[in-house]
Design a protein around this motif. Sequence first.
Motif, PDB file in Angstrom:
ATOM      1  N   VAL A  43     -10.361   2.687   2.708  1.00 39.59           N
ATOM      2  CA  VAL A  43      -9.024   2.856   2.190  1.00 39.59           C
ATOM      3  C   VAL A  43      -8.820   4.149   1.591  1.00 39.59           C
ATOM      4  O   VAL A  43      -7.582   4.712   2.168  1.00 39.59           O
ATOM      5  N   ARG A  69       0.858  -1.120  -0.066  1.00 40.67           N
ATOM      6  CA  ARG A  69       0.140   0.003   0.179  1.00 40.67           C
ATOM      7  C   ARG A  69       0.400   1.345  -0.507  1.00 40.67           C
ATOM      8  O   ARG A  69       0.848   2.524  -0.684  1.00 40.67           O
ATOM      9  N   GLY A 105       4.101  -5.754   3.698  1.00 43.61           N
ATOM     10  CA  GLY A 105       2.652  -5.799   3.653  1.00 43.61           C
ATOM     11  C   GLY A 105       1.599  -7.217   3.565  1.00 43.61           C
ATOM     12  O   GLY A 105       1.225  -7.170   2.875  1.00 43.61           O
ATOM     13  N   ARG A 158      -7.965  -7.100   3.669  1.00 39.72           N
ATOM     14  CA  ARG A 158      -7.215  -5.266   4.392  1.00 39.72           C
ATOM     15  C   ARG A 158      -7.873  -4.936   4.223  1.00 39.72           C
ATOM     16  O   ARG A 158      -8.573  -3.494   5.262  1.00 39.72           O
ATOM     17  N   ALA A 159      -8.867  -4.398   3.285  1.00 42.03           N
ATOM     18  CA  ALA A 159      -9.518  -3.031   2.879  1.00 42.03           C
ATOM     19  C   ALA A 159     -10.697  -3.932   3.239  1.00 42.03           C
ATOM     20  O   ALA A 159     -11.623  -2.651   4.322  1.00 42.03           O
ATOM     21  N   ALA A 180      -0.561  -4.515   8.347  1.00 46.67           N
ATOM     22  CA  ALA A 180       0.352  -5.059   7.493  1.00 46.67           C
ATOM     23  C   ALA A 180       1.599  -6.078   7.822  1.00 46.67           C
ATOM     24  O   ALA A 180       1.853  -6.655   6.571  1.00 46.67           O
ATOM     25  N   THR A 202      -5.586   4.598  -3.797  1.00 43.41           N
ATOM     26  CA  THR A 202      -4.916   4.047  -2.216  1.00 43.41           C
ATOM     27  C   THR A 202      -5.120   2.610  -2.895  1.00 43.41           C
ATOM     28  O   THR A 202      -6.551   2.793  -3.545  1.00 43.41           O
ATOM     29  N   ASP A 207      -4.612  -1.044  -2.434  1.00 44.59           N
ATOM     30  CA  ASP A 207      -4.984  -1.632  -0.490  1.00 44.59           C
ATOM     31  C   ASP A 207      -4.561  -3.729  -1.232  1.00 44.59           C
ATOM     32  O   ASP A 207      -5.431  -3.658  -2.305  1.00 44.59           O
ATOM     33  N   ASN A 208      -4.390  -4.598  -0.591  1.00 47.21           N
ATOM     34  CA  ASN A 208      -5.386  -5.913  -0.751  1.00 47.21           C
ATOM     35  C   ASN A 208      -6.227  -5.754  -0.020  1.00 47.21           C
ATOM     36  O   ASN A 208      -7.109  -5.350   0.856  1.00 47.21           O
TER      37      ASN A 208
END
Length: 395
Positions: free
Chosen positions: A380, A159, A239, A196-197, A235, A190, A192-193
């Motif tokens: 996110v 990220r 990450g 995770r989001a 993370a 942004t 992100d995985n």
Amino acid sequence: MPSTPHAETFPAPTPAVSQVFTTVLSHGPLTRLEAGRRAGLSPAAVTKAVRPLLAAGYLAEDADEDARPTPGRPATLVRVNGERALFLGVKVTGTELIAVLTDLCCRIRLDRRRPLPDRAPGAVLTSIAGLVQELLAHAAESDAPVAGLGIAVSGDVDRAEGVVRYSPFLDWRDVPLAELAATTTGLPVTVDNDVRALTVAEQWFGAGAGLAGFALVTVGAGIGCGLVVHGQVVAGAHGVAGEIGHVVVDPAGPECHCGNRGCVEAIAGESAIVARMREVTGRQVDDSAQAVALAHEGVPGAREVYARAGEAIGRGIATVANLLGPERVIISGEGLAAYDLFAGRIRQAFTAAAFGSAARCDVLTRPLPFEQWARGAAAVAIQSFITQPPGIGQG
């Protein structure tokens, strides 16, 4: 592609301002006193943090009608003004894009889906740009600025750099997606995985709200896990924290695409279940829906495939519980369509492998459609917006 309708910068994004805003976003409306208690800040610090947010219109005040009458100034509540800014979120799967337009409170105003016939980065970017264009047209009907775009992708996502290091379902390696998407759309981006989001959205607005620690385990094409420890989404240094899908639970098990054998994902991922179902039943099984149907029909060996998958998931969850001791484990993902087939074995394996009081961890299921994953991508983007220093673009 037009640029964002208005350039927008969050006022004075100091840690205290961001903390107070996030607290009110997740738990508000709140009195200043309660906001300070939840955020661990003094009344003076809360007052200082709230002032620029009120002045810029990100927070609003309302009378607290439930408060007891007291001499002097009447009690007031502060709440997030959701109409102040808009955000876009896009969830990228191996076959389609799911996009949402949300307000500042991450409430979905509009959602769209688009098939993804070509997984090459350039083709995906073109499709994302088309969806963004469509949602921006709707956003233009509002006076609120579109302040950011979040993109959620499965796999190893950095990220901070905005780079998709490796996404097995897209067959991507080292794709600078944030930079490319920002150039294409004109928005701060942004990346992100995806798990995770979704974890951020669950922490702020869902089953993880108010918990200091929880894990979100997703079951589907892959097996993912998002972690919150001491109130922070973890993370890891590189990450990839929470990669429960690549915890080895059977060293003699099937080979995983990561190169190891017996990973949770190699046993319980959708493609693994479909392959195992073909092997066990001798039937032509093309997808997970057919695999579920065979198990429900009582075809010999079919239910054992799901029992084996449930055991792998349960052991993986127990590993998380033993290491981190979360208050709750939330199980979600498209694989929940078959949850009745492996729920019992998940619980049995978890209870057997969890050490001591770790077995007391609350395990619950929460089916979430992909629109909620896209909402996580928007979350996110909001998170980046409220924590990013002025003058520095995301991604």
